[in-house]
Enzyme design. Structure first.
Site, short mmCIF file in Angstrom:
data_model
loop_
_atom_site.label_atom_id
_atom_site.label_comp_id
_atom_site.label_asym_id
_atom_site.label_seq_id
_atom_site.Cartn_x
_atom_site.Cartn_y
_atom_site.Cartn_z
N ASN A 21 -12.67 17.21 71.54
CA ASN A 21 -13.09 16.88 72.90
C ASN A 21 -14.45 17.51 73.15
O ASN A 21 -14.77 18.56 72.58
CB ASN A 21 -12.11 17.44 73.93
CG ASN A 21 -10.85 16.63 74.04
OD1 ASN A 21 -10.80 15.47 73.63
ND2 ASN A 21 -9.82 17.22 74.59
N ARG A 69 -7.02 12.50 70.59
CA ARG A 69 -7.37 13.27 69.39
C ARG A 69 -6.25 13.27 68.36
O ARG A 69 -6.50 13.08 67.17
CB ARG A 69 -7.73 14.72 69.75
CG ARG A 69 -9.08 14.86 70.42
CD ARG A 69 -9.40 16.31 70.72
NE ARG A 69 -8.34 16.87 71.56
CZ ARG A 69 -8.07 18.16 71.68
NH1 ARG A 69 -8.77 19.04 71.00
NH2 ARG A 69 -7.11 18.59 72.48
#
Length: 95
Positions: A39, A21
């Site tokens: 996520n 990320r």
């Protein structure tokens, strides 16, 4: 002038716990994209990308590989038109 492209990208494989990320957000910002990455509880990473078509396509190509510790096994892209459009690129909480 490039057309603005908006897509949702879902990435599966070893993509959580490997800095995916943060690296995704860094690359998206470097490309001048707007959107977010987060996520998912199923183990995937999901991103909304918006920006000039060549930059979005370049980002998608990067997402197929991800950072060094990631192992992408599947990438799925679908059209996305999410409002409101974030002013920049955000890392969002898990959903």
């Amino acid at each position: 002038m490039s057309q603005t492209l908006r897509v949702i990208v879902t990435v599966q494989g070893r993509v959580q716990g490997v800095g995916y990320r943060a690296a995704c957000a860094d690359m998206a910002r470097a490309l001048g994209l707007r959107g977010w990455v987060r996520n998912r509880r199923d183990g995937a990473v999901e991103a909304f990308l918006a920006g000039p078509e060549p930059n979005v396509l370049r980002m998608q190509a990067w997402m197929e590989e991800g950072p060094d510790l990631a192992l992408v096994t599947q990438l799925r892209t679908t059209p996305g038109d999410i409002e409101p459009l974030p002013p920049g690129f955000e890392v969002r909480p898990t959903v």
